[in-house]
Write a protein that holds these residues in place. Structure first.
Motif, PDB file in Angstrom:
ATOM      1  N   MET A   1     -54.649  -7.148   1.556  1.00  0.00           N
ATOM      2  CA  MET A   1     -54.231  -8.512   1.351  1.00  0.00           C
ATOM      3  C   MET A   1     -52.813  -8.695   1.885  1.00  0.00           C
ATOM      4  SD  MET A   1     -53.392 -10.587  -2.154  1.00  0.00           S
ATOM      5  CE  MET A   1     -54.971 -10.280  -2.821  1.00  0.00           C
ATOM      6  N   LEU A   2     -52.622  -9.837   2.521  1.00  0.00           N
ATOM      7  CA  LEU A   2     -51.316 -10.189   3.070  1.00  0.00           C
ATOM      8  C   LEU A   2     -50.746 -11.339   2.239  1.00  0.00           C
ATOM      9  CD1 LEU A   2     -49.870 -10.191   6.339  1.00  0.00           C
ATOM     10  CD2 LEU A   2     -50.392 -12.512   5.706  1.00  0.00           C
ATOM     11  N   VAL A   3     -49.485 -11.246   1.882  1.00  0.00           N
ATOM     12  CA  VAL A   3     -48.797 -12.319   1.170  1.00  0.00           C
ATOM     13  C   VAL A   3     -47.836 -12.973   2.151  1.00  0.00           C
ATOM     14  CG1 VAL A   3     -47.301 -12.902  -0.771  1.00  0.00           C
ATOM     15  CG2 VAL A   3     -48.988 -11.068  -1.011  1.00  0.00           C
ATOM     16  N   ARG A   4     -47.875 -14.283   2.191  1.00  0.00           N
ATOM     17  CA  ARG A   4     -47.006 -15.045   3.101  1.00  0.00           C
ATOM     18  C   ARG A   4     -46.071 -15.897   2.252  1.00  0.00           C
ATOM     19  NH1 ARG A   4     -45.441 -14.918   8.506  1.00  0.00           N
ATOM     20  NH2 ARG A   4     -45.144 -17.023   9.272  1.00  0.00           N
ATOM     21  N   ILE A   5     -44.783 -15.762   2.510  1.00  0.00           N
ATOM     22  CA  ILE A   5     -43.756 -16.536   1.817  1.00  0.00           C
ATOM     23  C   ILE A   5     -42.990 -17.321   2.871  1.00  0.00           C
ATOM     24  CG2 ILE A   5     -41.722 -16.432   0.322  1.00  0.00           C
ATOM     25  CD1 ILE A   5     -42.782 -13.522  -0.420  1.00  0.00           C
ATOM     26  N   TRP A  89     -41.894 -14.791   5.753  1.00  0.00           N
ATOM     27  CA  TRP A  89     -42.106 -13.365   5.604  1.00  0.00           C
ATOM     28  C   TRP A  89     -43.581 -13.111   5.351  1.00  0.00           C
ATOM     29  CZ3 TRP A  89     -38.368 -16.203   3.182  1.00  0.00           C
ATOM     30  CH2 TRP A  89     -37.041 -15.898   3.492  1.00  0.00           C
ATOM     31  N   SER A  90     -44.114 -12.103   6.002  1.00  0.00           N
ATOM     32  CA  SER A  90     -45.452 -11.598   5.710  1.00  0.00           C
ATOM     33  C   SER A  90     -45.255 -10.230   5.076  1.00  0.00           C
ATOM     34  CB  SER A  90     -46.288 -11.472   6.979  1.00  0.00           C
ATOM     35  OG  SER A  90     -46.572 -12.742   7.506  1.00  0.00           O
ATOM     36  N   VAL A  91     -45.755 -10.074   3.847  1.00  0.00           N
ATOM     37  CA  VAL A  91     -45.532  -8.832   3.119  1.00  0.00           C
ATOM     38  C   VAL A  91     -46.855  -8.311   2.566  1.00  0.00           C
ATOM     39  CG1 VAL A  91     -43.158  -9.473   2.514  1.00  0.00           C
ATOM     40  CG2 VAL A  91     -45.006 -10.040   0.945  1.00  0.00           C
ATOM     41  N   ASP A  92     -46.905  -7.026   2.327  1.00  0.00           N
ATOM     42  CA  ASP A  92     -48.057  -6.400   1.684  1.00  0.00           C
ATOM     43  C   ASP A  92     -47.789  -6.307   0.197  1.00  0.00           C
ATOM     44  OD1 ASP A  92     -49.539  -5.888   4.044  1.00  0.00           O
ATOM     45  OD2 ASP A  92     -48.263  -4.152   4.453  1.00  0.00           O
ATOM     46  N   LYS A  93     -48.765  -6.671  -0.614  1.00  0.00           N
ATOM     47  CA  LYS A  93     -48.643  -6.545  -2.068  1.00  0.00           C
ATOM     48  C   LYS A  93     -48.882  -5.079  -2.416  1.00  0.00           C
ATOM     49  CE  LYS A  93     -50.100  -9.558  -5.222  1.00  0.00           C
ATOM     50  NZ  LYS A  93     -50.936 -10.277  -6.196  1.00  0.00           N
ATOM     51  N   LEU A  94     -47.900  -4.477  -3.059  1.00  0.00           N
ATOM     52  CA  LEU A  94     -48.016  -3.069  -3.416  1.00  0.00           C
ATOM     53  C   LEU A  94     -48.444  -2.878  -4.870  1.00  0.00           C
ATOM     54  CD1 LEU A  94     -44.865  -1.609  -1.654  1.00  0.00           C
ATOM     55  CD2 LEU A  94     -47.208  -1.750  -0.799  1.00  0.00           C
ATOM     56  N   GLU A  95     -48.066  -3.809  -5.719  1.00  0.00           N
ATOM     57  CA  GLU A  95     -48.406  -3.680  -7.128  1.00  0.00           C
ATOM     58  C   GLU A  95     -48.491  -5.065  -7.750  1.00  0.00           C
ATOM     59  OE1 GLU A  95     -46.538  -1.752 -11.190  1.00  0.00           O
ATOM     60  OE2 GLU A  95     -45.865  -0.998  -9.266  1.00  0.00           O
ATOM     61  N   SER A  96     -49.331  -5.185  -8.745  1.00  0.00           N
ATOM     62  CA  SER A  96     -49.487  -6.456  -9.437  1.00  0.00           C
ATOM     63  C   SER A  96     -49.689  -6.201 -10.924  1.00  0.00           C
ATOM     64  CB  SER A  96     -50.687  -7.209  -8.867  1.00  0.00           C
ATOM     65  OG  SER A  96     -50.808  -8.459  -9.496  1.00  0.00           O
ATOM     66  N   LEU A  97     -49.078  -7.015 -11.726  1.00  0.00           N
ATOM     67  CA  LEU A  97     -49.270  -6.921 -13.174  1.00  0.00           C
ATOM     68  C   LEU A  97     -50.411  -7.824 -13.593  1.00  0.00           C
ATOM     69  CD1 LEU A  97     -45.560  -7.100 -14.331  1.00  0.00           C
ATOM     70  CD2 LEU A  97     -46.980  -5.079 -14.143  1.00  0.00           C
ATOM     71  N   LYS A  98     -51.126  -7.440 -14.611  1.00  0.00           N
ATOM     72  CA  LYS A  98     -52.198  -8.296 -15.125  1.00  0.00           C
ATOM     73  C   LYS A  98     -51.739  -9.007 -16.351  1.00  0.00           C
ATOM     74  CE  LYS A  98     -56.147  -5.947 -13.285  1.00  0.00           C
ATOM     75  NZ  LYS A  98     -57.456  -5.503 -13.507  1.00  0.00           N
TER      76      LYS A  98
END
Length: 98
Positions: A1-5, A89-98
């Motif tokens: 998944m790619l995150v775009r900011i 910025w295009s960044v990779d999500k490395l970790e996510s909290l639930k």
């Protein structure tokens, strides 16, 4: 998944116009193939600065959107309202909290 900011800064008199453009197009962007999430944020201290935050299934999905008629229309209406060069910025999500 790619995150775009994307960070965007507007003239004060252009804020309502930008918000209308976003409101009219957010569902189309969210439904674009590969878009999994889209939110709009406003800076707490400078109310003319906004950020879009979106998740894309892949970099190619983001590129397909960036070359689409939808993007070209939205961007052409939005970019004339900027008072500073947008940053992205295009960044990779490395970790996510639930």
């Amino acid at each position: 998944m790619l995150v775009r900011i994307v960070k965007m800064s507007f003239e004060a008199q252009s804020i309502d116009k930008f918000l209308n453009i976003f409101e009219q197009n957010k569902a189309h962007i969210r439904n674009f193939e590969g878009c999994e999430f889209l939110e709009l944020y406003r800076d707490k201290n400078q109310n003319n600065i906004f950020f879009t935050y979106s998740y894309w299934a892949s970099e190619s999905d983001l590129e397909n959107y960036r070359h689409s008629e939808l993007f070209k229309t939205v961007w052409s209406e939005t970019k004339v309202l900027f008072n500073a060069k947008p940053e992205a910025w295009s960044v990779d999500k490395l970790e996510s909290l639930k």
